[in-house]
Design a protein around this motif. Structure first.
Motif, short mmCIF file in Angstrom:
data_model
loop_
_atom_site.label_atom_id
_atom_site.label_comp_id
_atom_site.label_asym_id
_atom_site.label_seq_id
_atom_site.Cartn_x
_atom_site.Cartn_y
_atom_site.Cartn_z
N ARG A 49 -80.89 52.17 67.41
CA ARG A 49 -81.87 52.75 66.23
C ARG A 49 -81.03 53.65 65.41
O ARG A 49 -80.33 54.54 65.79
N SER B 146 -83.63 45.71 59.50
CA SER B 146 -83.85 45.34 60.75
C SER B 146 -84.22 43.81 60.93
O SER B 146 -84.31 43.29 59.86
N VAL C 245 -82.56 48.22 64.68
CA VAL C 245 -83.34 48.73 63.56
C VAL C 245 -82.69 50.01 62.88
O VAL C 245 -82.52 50.82 63.47
N PRO D 135 -87.53 50.42 57.74
CA PRO D 135 -87.22 49.29 58.47
C PRO D 135 -87.47 47.82 58.07
O PRO D 135 -86.98 47.00 58.37
N ASP D 136 -88.56 47.94 57.44
CA ASP D 136 -89.11 46.75 56.84
C ASP D 136 -88.39 46.26 55.50
O ASP D 136 -88.49 45.25 54.99
#
Length: 227
Positions: A43, A76, A104, A58-59
């Protein structure tokens, strides 16, 4: 829990699809950036600075099309929301895809107008947020130094900036957060470096330099801090 900090430039030329003929000249820089990124866990939180504050989650997916070539990036593996990203987020997403595609990531972009004490406070708040997390978190600092180091530099030539860049490189190489807290306006990424100073507090347990140089008159540093 903060596990590592990687420091890399905020430069589209890092992306081979954007570098063109310059790619052959930047082999050492590319290798250093990848080595720094490889120290981070699964991460990441990227930090950088731009004209406006922004947070890229992250999207998000984006592209370097605004820099001349449609090189897609994602924050991600499951990212699906197309958004306009600041450069620091594009660099974060690109590096993630290059070396750790299962990672991510997200990015915090701070305004370049932010006063340095406030930037340090942002860094302390981010550290508190990370420390509350039960999993290892890495921070990727995406920022340049001075852009006035040679006659052909994009910001013009300021001979005095050479000493400023040397002091910045030395501070990043040794983990000197005090020096990062008072960088002059000529340092392009000074807000991001001040956030790093707040994040690291009294400094890292160890700091390692992987690259320093000024291709095209812009100060680039690559290194790793261990908290």
């Amino acid at each position: 829990m903060l596990s590592a900090v990687a420091i890399i430039p905020s430069a589209p030329v890092l992306v081979p699809g954007l570098a063109g003929a310059a790619a052959a000249e930047l082999t050492d820089l590319y290798a250093a950036v990848r080595a720094a990124g490889a120290t981070l866990p699964q991460r990441w939180i990227g930090i950088g600075a731009d004209r406006a504050e922004d947070r890229v989650g992250p999207d998000a997916v984006g592209t370097f099309a605004g820099y001349g070539t449609d090189v897609p990036v994602a924050m991600s593996p499951d990212a699906h929301t197309t958004t306009a990203m600041p450069l620091c987020a594009l660099i974060t997403g690109w590096l993630r895809g290059e070396i750790a595609p299962r990672t991510v990531s997200e990015t915090r972009c701070y305004p370049i107008s932010l006063e340095l004490p406030l930037a340090m406070a942002c860094g302390r708040a981010l550290r508190a947020e990370i420390d509350e997390c039960g999993e290892p978190v890495g921070v990727l600092v995406v920022a340049d130094g001075a852009n006035t180091l040679t006659p052909s530099a994009p910001g013009g030539h300021d001979p005095d900036s050479v000493a400023v860049q040397t002091a910045l490189d030395d501070a990043l190489a040794t983990g000197d957060t005090g020096a990062l807290a008072g960088l002059p306006a000529g340092v392009i990424g000074r807000v991001a470096f001040a956030v790093l100073a707040g994040l690291a507090g009294n400094g890292p347990a160890a700091a390692r330099e992987l690259y320093r140089g000024a291709p095209y008159g812009v100060g680039y540093f690559v290194g790793v801090w261990q908290p």
